[in-house]
Each structure stands twice: as C-alpha cells, then as structure tokens.
Write a protein that holds these residues in place. Structure first.
Motif, mmCIF file in Angstrom:
data_model
loop_
_atom_site.group_PDB
_atom_site.id
_atom_site.type_symbol
_atom_site.label_atom_id
_atom_site.label_comp_id
_atom_site.label_asym_id
_atom_site.label_seq_id
_atom_site.Cartn_x
_atom_site.Cartn_y
_atom_site.Cartn_z
ATOM 1 N N GLN A 21 0.899 -1.347 0.147
ATOM 2 C CA GLN A 21 -0.072 0.074 -0.028
ATOM 3 C C GLN A 21 0.756 1.177 0.185
ATOM 4 O O GLN A 21 2.186 1.153 0.680
ATOM 5 C CB GLN A 21 -1.043 0.001 1.167
ATOM 6 C CG GLN A 21 -1.998 1.132 1.100
ATOM 7 C CD GLN A 21 -3.052 0.884 2.197
ATOM 8 O OE1 GLN A 21 -2.894 -0.038 2.805
ATOM 9 N NE2 GLN A 21 -3.736 2.179 2.392
ATOM 10 N N THR A 22 0.476 2.357 -0.837
ATOM 11 C CA THR A 22 1.293 3.452 -0.806
ATOM 12 C C THR A 22 0.389 4.516 -0.247
ATOM 13 O O THR A 22 -0.725 4.630 -0.815
ATOM 14 C CB THR A 22 1.551 3.628 -2.140
ATOM 15 O OG1 THR A 22 0.600 3.833 -3.179
ATOM 16 C CG2 THR A 22 2.605 2.703 -2.708
ATOM 17 N N THR A 35 -4.565 2.915 -2.577
ATOM 18 C CA THR A 35 -3.700 3.049 -3.576
ATOM 19 C C THR A 35 -2.348 1.827 -3.209
ATOM 20 O O THR A 35 -2.061 1.797 -2.023
ATOM 21 C CB THR A 35 -2.819 4.284 -4.175
ATOM 22 O OG1 THR A 35 -2.273 4.885 -3.311
ATOM 23 C CG2 THR A 35 -3.960 5.214 -4.765
ATOM 24 N N TYR A 36 -2.170 1.075 -4.195
ATOM 25 C CA TYR A 36 -1.205 -0.039 -4.045
ATOM 26 C C TYR A 36 -0.075 0.166 -5.028
ATOM 27 O O TYR A 36 -0.265 0.455 -6.372
ATOM 28 C CB TYR A 36 -1.600 -1.457 -4.029
ATOM 29 C CG TYR A 36 -2.795 -1.516 -2.916
ATOM 30 C CD1 TYR A 36 -2.530 -1.830 -1.671
ATOM 31 C CD2 TYR A 36 -4.234 -1.146 -3.199
ATOM 32 C CE1 TYR A 36 -3.286 -1.960 -0.752
ATOM 33 C CE2 TYR A 36 -5.206 -1.285 -2.248
ATOM 34 C CZ TYR A 36 -4.637 -1.651 -0.945
ATOM 35 O OH TYR A 36 -5.756 -1.637 -0.052
ATOM 36 N N ARG A 37 1.133 -0.317 -4.878
ATOM 37 C CA ARG A 37 2.195 -0.520 -5.891
ATOM 38 C C ARG A 37 2.279 -2.089 -5.863
ATOM 39 O O ARG A 37 2.551 -2.785 -5.116
ATOM 40 C CB ARG A 37 3.512 -0.021 -5.538
ATOM 41 C CG ARG A 37 4.561 -0.185 -6.538
ATOM 42 C CD ARG A 37 5.886 0.273 -6.174
ATOM 43 N NE ARG A 37 5.780 1.762 -5.895
ATOM 44 C CZ ARG A 37 5.883 2.597 -5.082
ATOM 45 N NH1 ARG A 37 6.340 2.115 -4.155
ATOM 46 N NH2 ARG A 37 5.787 3.974 -5.025
ATOM 47 N N THR A 39 4.617 -4.958 -7.877
ATOM 48 C CA THR A 39 5.782 -5.028 -8.836
ATOM 49 C C THR A 39 5.885 -6.594 -8.997
ATOM 50 O O THR A 39 5.665 -7.545 -8.569
ATOM 51 C CB THR A 39 7.182 -4.680 -7.690
ATOM 52 O OG1 THR A 39 7.075 -5.422 -6.768
ATOM 53 C CG2 THR A 39 7.109 -3.404 -7.548
ATOM 54 N N THR A 44 6.227 -2.331 -13.108
ATOM 55 C CA THR A 44 5.591 -1.939 -11.708
ATOM 56 C C THR A 44 4.066 -1.427 -12.132
ATOM 57 O O THR A 44 3.982 -0.649 -13.018
ATOM 58 C CB THR A 44 6.474 -0.949 -11.158
ATOM 59 O OG1 THR A 44 7.801 -1.422 -10.790
ATOM 60 C CG2 THR A 44 5.622 -0.487 -9.818
ATOM 61 N N SER A 46 0.344 0.256 -10.743
ATOM 62 C CA SER A 46 -0.529 0.940 -9.782
ATOM 63 C C SER A 46 -1.542 0.696 -9.635
ATOM 64 O O SER A 46 -2.411 0.430 -10.706
ATOM 65 C CB SER A 46 -0.337 2.397 -10.266
ATOM 66 O OG SER A 46 -1.172 3.332 -9.120
ATOM 67 N N SER A 48 -5.487 1.282 -7.776
ATOM 68 C CA SER A 48 -6.146 2.146 -7.104
ATOM 69 C C SER A 48 -7.678 1.521 -6.656
ATOM 70 O O SER A 48 -8.266 0.986 -7.707
ATOM 71 C CB SER A 48 -6.623 3.302 -7.627
ATOM 72 O OG SER A 48 -5.443 4.281 -7.807
ATOM 73 N N SER A 67 2.757 2.005 -13.480
ATOM 74 C CA SER A 67 3.233 3.045 -12.445
ATOM 75 C C SER A 67 3.960 3.971 -13.259
ATOM 76 O O SER A 67 4.671 3.862 -14.192
ATOM 77 C CB SER A 67 3.934 2.257 -11.411
ATOM 78 O OG SER A 67 4.245 3.096 -10.619
#
Length: 68
Positions: A21-22, A35-37, A39, A44, A46, A48, A67
C-alpha cells in the motif's frame, strides 16, 4: 466479465514480486480510496481501489495502470 479480463491480462504477467500500500486510505467522493504498488520482475503497476466505507464495504472501482 471484469474478473475474467483482469485474470487473463494480469495472469499473463506471472507472480508479483511485491505488493504494498502506498499512502493512507482516504475518503474521496464518499468512498474509501486506497492505492497500492504491484511489482513484477519487468514492470511496476499502480492499483487504486474505491470502496464503500465500513468493514463490509463493496468495491465501486478497481483500477490498474502502469506505474509512473
């Protein structure tokens, strides 16, 4: 239909190497936005999400994008 689309498009990327989570969850337009990243070895993404508030909140939107 949407689940099948995500399964076929994201499944082709293989297993994610990371998922985090970002930022913090926030209320936006009456929905909880997170929001999450995600990988993978070669990219990468993104993610939401927008869900109804509360423990049993249903998802309104689930957006996946490259991303930046």
């Amino acid at each position: 239909m949407a689940l099948a689309d995500y399964k076929s498009s994201l499944g082709a990327l293989g297993e994610p190497t990371g998922f985090a989570q970002t930022g913090r969850a926030r209320l936006r337009g009456g929905f909880v936005n997170r929001t999450y990243r995600i990988t993978y070895p070669d990219r990468t993404l993104s993610l939401s999400t927008y869900a109804e508030p509360g423990a049993n909140g249903r998802y309104e939107q689930f957006l996946v994008a490259p991303s930046q």
